[in-house]
Motif scaffolding. Structure first.
Motif, mmCIF file in Angstrom:
data_model
loop_
_atom_site.group_PDB
_atom_site.id
_atom_site.type_symbol
_atom_site.label_atom_id
_atom_site.label_comp_id
_atom_site.label_asym_id
_atom_site.label_seq_id
_atom_site.Cartn_x
_atom_site.Cartn_y
_atom_site.Cartn_z
ATOM 1 N N TYR A 257 0.850 -1.194 0.000
ATOM 2 C CA TYR A 257 0.000 0.000 0.000
ATOM 3 C C TYR A 257 0.881 1.238 0.000
ATOM 4 N N ASP A 258 0.798 2.006 -1.059
ATOM 5 C CA ASP A 258 1.634 3.196 -1.220
ATOM 6 C C ASP A 258 0.815 4.422 -0.816
ATOM 7 N N ALA A 259 1.224 5.018 0.301
ATOM 8 C CA ALA A 259 0.475 6.165 0.846
ATOM 9 C C ALA A 259 1.278 7.461 0.708
ATOM 10 N N ALA A 260 2.063 7.549 -0.365
ATOM 11 C CA ALA A 260 2.973 8.695 -0.525
ATOM 12 C C ALA A 260 2.263 10.056 -0.495
ATOM 13 N N TYR A 261 0.955 10.066 -0.838
ATOM 14 C CA TYR A 261 0.234 11.353 -0.891
ATOM 15 C C TYR A 261 -0.763 11.523 0.251
ATOM 16 N N GLU A 262 -0.587 10.707 1.262
ATOM 17 C CA GLU A 262 -1.524 10.725 2.400
ATOM 18 C C GLU A 262 -1.727 12.128 2.970
ATOM 19 N N CYS B 15 5.494 4.756 2.816
ATOM 20 C CA CYS B 15 5.186 6.179 2.816
ATOM 21 C C CYS B 15 6.468 6.982 2.622
ATOM 22 N N SER B 16 6.322 8.284 2.466
ATOM 23 C CA SER B 16 7.451 9.088 2.029
ATOM 24 C C SER B 16 7.377 10.496 2.601
ATOM 25 N N PHE B 17 8.524 11.070 2.876
ATOM 26 C CA PHE B 17 8.576 12.476 3.266
ATOM 27 C C PHE B 17 8.669 13.381 2.029
ATOM 28 N N SER B 18 8.756 12.785 0.848
ATOM 29 C CA SER B 18 9.032 13.564 -0.364
ATOM 30 C C SER B 18 8.009 14.655 -0.623
ATOM 31 N N LYS B 19 6.756 14.256 -0.734
ATOM 32 C CA LYS B 19 5.731 15.217 -1.106
ATOM 33 C C LYS B 19 5.153 15.873 0.138
#
Ligand code: PLP
Length: 398
Positions: free
Chosen positions: A202-207, A233-237
């Motif tokens: 589950y990719d929640a990069a834009y959560e 998840c990611s700190f990127s966006k």
């Protein structure tokens, strides 16, 4: 030596590399053209100063005898793992620090986690979606099956009635369509995964962009997910870390994948840098309001785009839960890309690059500055009116 036989199955060019190539060619031909990018999903706002200060402090630590840090833990420093645990508490999701692994970004996590899986797995991927899922599995030689995300289902594919899958990718909020699942919809995926003894990646990069009340913030808000899902998840966006590089992966302790991932990381990864982890910690603790202010700037850009699209009566999705607006152009997506670049000097991302169901659709990002976004839309309006007039004459309609 023999090259990985599956590499030849990859497309000639990764989507964003192809976009960059075409833009470069245009800029070479027209060096004075003022090109505005609403294309690639990179952020533009500077890092909040609190985060920069955390990085400076961490650098200073490294210059002292007691603050020096060498190799860190493969799974990340406890201070950041605990900050992630607390971040989940605001949505009432309980996870343990041992379940959190710090990575150098979600893309790396998405690709690297595949080391844990045999080639003999069927991978289910919604179409359209972030292309790295497909490419990473093509390179690994796995069988891929697709589920259709189309305008009819709001670009939210639901589990197939028939057929089996072992590894299931879900991206919510979705890149490129901006659509986000509710917890009820995700429950259907969790049930499907449990029935198939499959794992959900589950990719929640834009959560952090979610704006609608019903959209799920985490797969772990869904009953049963702890028995079948991994979250990336990611700190990127969220915090502007596209160049800083930091993300996390949550793997429940009960899953054998938790210990295997630790083993994999210990073998192939020497950890995310101390300085970066300190900056990421500040993004979650003490800096969260500043981070949210930046996210708000992008969300406002998305609103600027959708307001214009409403006025022009353009069919679109997204913009509410993700920094992407996905709209219908009605012709081949790459033809539209070239035409938009040539006529309005605006860069978009062609929908077909995200899968066959994306053809005829186009992605705009909200990641440019408010000024450049407004400039782009001022150009886009006359472009679109003319495009609608000539579309039938100049292009093959889909
Ligand atoms: N996942 C999705 C859905 C994305 O759109 C992106 C980047 O655009 C990533 C992951 C990559 O994230 P990171 O910068 O953390 O590698």
């Amino acid at each position: 030596m023999k090259i990985n036989r599956y590499m030849k199955n990859l497309e000639e060019n990764y989507l964003f590399a192809e976009v960059a190539k075409r833009v470069e060619a245009y800029k070479t031909a027209f060096p004075n053209a003022d090109v505005i990018s609403l294309g690639i999903g990179d952020v533009t706002q500077p890092l909040p100063l609190k985060i920069v200060d955390a990085g400076k402090d961490a650098c200073n630590d490294l210059g002292t005898r007691i603050g020096f840090h060498g190799y860190g833990p493969y799974e990340g420093y406890p201070f950041l793992r605990n900050a992630v645990v607390d971040y989940y508490k605001r949505i009432k999701v309980d996870i343990d620090a041992d379940e959190v692994f710090i990575t150098d970004g979600a893309k790396n996590g998405i690709g690297n986690i595949l080391d844990l899986f045999d080639v003999d797995n069927t991978v289910l991927i919604p179409d359209p979606v972030y292309p790295a899922y497909v490419d990473a599995n093509v390179m690994g030689g796995r069988k891929i099956v697709y589920v259709d995300a189309t305008a009819e289902n709001g670009f939210l594919a639901m589990p197939p009635k028939r057929g089996h899958a072992d590894i299931i990718y879900i991206c919510s909020p979705n890149n490129p369509t901006g659509a986000a699942y509710t917890t009820e919809q995700l429950k259907a995926w969790v049930d499907f995964a449990l029935d198939n003894e499959a794992v959900i990646l589950y990719d929640a990069a834009y959560e952090s962009f979610i704006g609608s009340k019903d959209a799920a913030h985490s797969i772990f808000q869904v009953t049963g997910a702890r028995d079948c899902a991994i979250e990336l998840c990611s700190f990127s966006k969220m915090a502007g870390f596209t160049g800083v590089r930091c993300g996390w992966t949550v793997i429940p302790m009960a899953s054998p994948l938790n210990r295997l991932w630790l083993k994999r990381q210990a073998i192939k990864f020497n950890g995310t840098s101390y300085v970066v982890q300190k900056m990421a910690e500040r993004a979650l603790r003490g800096g969260i309001e500043d981070v949210q202010k930046t996210v708000e700037i992008y969300k406002k850009n998305a609103k600027t785009v959708t307001a214009k699209f409403d006025a022009l009566k353009i069919r679109y999705t997204g913009g509410v839960d993700a920094p992407y607006v996905w709209f219908y152009c009605g012709i081949d997506s790459w033809e539209f890309f070239d035409y938009l670049l040539k006529k309005a000097r605006i860069v978009c991302t062609p929908g077909s690059g995200f899968g066959k169901n994306g053809n005829g659709w186009v992605r705009f990002t909200a990641f440019n500055t408010p000024e450049r976004t407004a400039d782009a839309l001022a150009r886009f309006e006359p472009f679109w009116k003319e495009f609608i007039d000539v579309r039938e004459k100049l292009f093959k309609l889909l």
